[in-house]
Design a protein around this motif. Structure first.
Motif, PDB file in Angstrom:
ATOM      1  N   GLU A  29       0.846  -1.192   0.000  1.00  0.00           N
ATOM      2  CA  GLU A  29       0.000   0.000   0.000  1.00  0.00           C
ATOM      3  C   GLU A  29       0.877   1.235   0.000  1.00  0.00           C
ATOM      4  O   GLU A  29       2.073   1.173   0.285  1.00  0.00           O
ATOM      5  N   ARG A  73       0.698   5.527   1.229  1.00  0.00           N
ATOM      6  CA  ARG A  73      -0.005   6.474   2.100  1.00  0.00           C
ATOM      7  C   ARG A  73       0.574   7.870   1.935  1.00  0.00           C
ATOM      8  O   ARG A  73       1.706   8.030   1.502  1.00  0.00           O
ATOM      9  N   CYS A 129       5.730   3.491  -6.718  1.00  0.00           N
ATOM     10  CA  CYS A 129       5.132   2.558  -5.743  1.00  0.00           C
ATOM     11  C   CYS A 129       4.755   1.241  -6.423  1.00  0.00           C
ATOM     12  O   CYS A 129       4.981   0.160  -5.869  1.00  0.00           O
ATOM     13  N   LEU A 172      -4.860   1.301  -1.377  1.00  0.00           N
ATOM     14  CA  LEU A 172      -4.691   2.617  -0.770  1.00  0.00           C
ATOM     15  C   LEU A 172      -6.019   3.081  -0.212  1.00  0.00           C
ATOM     16  O   LEU A 172      -7.083   2.626  -0.628  1.00  0.00           O
ATOM     17  N   THR A 191      -8.282   6.638   0.675  1.00  0.00           N
ATOM     18  CA  THR A 191      -8.397   8.029   0.252  1.00  0.00           C
ATOM     19  C   THR A 191      -9.688   8.613   0.810  1.00  0.00           C
ATOM     20  O   THR A 191     -10.645   7.877   1.061  1.00  0.00           O
ATOM     21  N   TYR A 241      -5.575   7.799  -9.605  1.00  0.00           N
ATOM     22  CA  TYR A 241      -5.547   6.362  -9.330  1.00  0.00           C
ATOM     23  C   TYR A 241      -6.288   5.588 -10.420  1.00  0.00           C
ATOM     24  O   TYR A 241      -5.814   4.543 -10.874  1.00  0.00           O
TER      25      TYR A 241
END
Length: 169
Positions: free
Chosen positions: A88, A90, A111, A125, A127, A138
């Motif tokens: 993940e 952040r 990432c 992730l 959000t 994304y």
């Protein structure tokens, strides 16, 4: 973006990255209590993130930190939602002078590359619902909403979950 370098954050980057992350959340109206929100201390504490995750920065040709993200390689104490086979990220944040210039996309791409290198199947992730520009970013990468995994870290704060299956990406 020409002249953009993606690299691991260095201790001398922490203050700038912390401030630009806090400013991004404040300027975008993402904090319930504005400048008095206690989450600002968390956003500014890049040293803590770097002790538990890979903090990555995007640096302009002049050496200015334009954005950053914390990459978490899998489940563990610093992962909010990553399960088995998942990574993940952040606190993705981009400074105003880096927006619209590919900084956010370059950080997401890094990432994804790191997750693949670790053999992860998926990247997830969290959000906030009002982060519409982030959602568009994304979705351009192929992330999809996973509403059954939405969660709330504190009462009154709802977070949406997005996931990307790396085999399909």
């Amino acid at each position: 973006m020409d002249g953009l370098t993606i690299r691991a954050a260095r201790p001398e980057d922490y203050e700038r990255l912390g401030e630009l992350t806090a400013d991004a959340y404040l300027d975008d109206g993402l904090l319930d209590f504005g400048a008095e929100d206690p989450y600002l201390d968390v956003l500014r504490d890049v040293r803590h993130r770097a002790a538990h995750a890979d903090v990555i920065v995007a640096v302009g040709g002049d050496g200015t930190v334009l954005g950053g993200v914390a990459f978490v390689g899998g489940p563990g104490p610093f992962a909010n939602i990553a399960g088995d086979g998942e990574a993940e990220f952040r606190t993705l944040a981009v400074a105003p002078d880096g927006r619209g210039r590919g900084v956010g996309g370059a950080l997401v791409h890094e990432c994804l590359d790191r997750a693949r290198a670790l053999g992860r199947d998926r990247v997830v992730l969290s959000t906030q619902p009002m982060m519409h520009a982030a959602h568009r970013l994304y979705e351009r990468f192929g992330f999809v909403r996973v509403p059954e995994r939405d969660w709330s870290p504190v009462p009154g704060t709802a977070l949406l979950v997005y996931a990307l299956d790396l085999e399909r990406a």
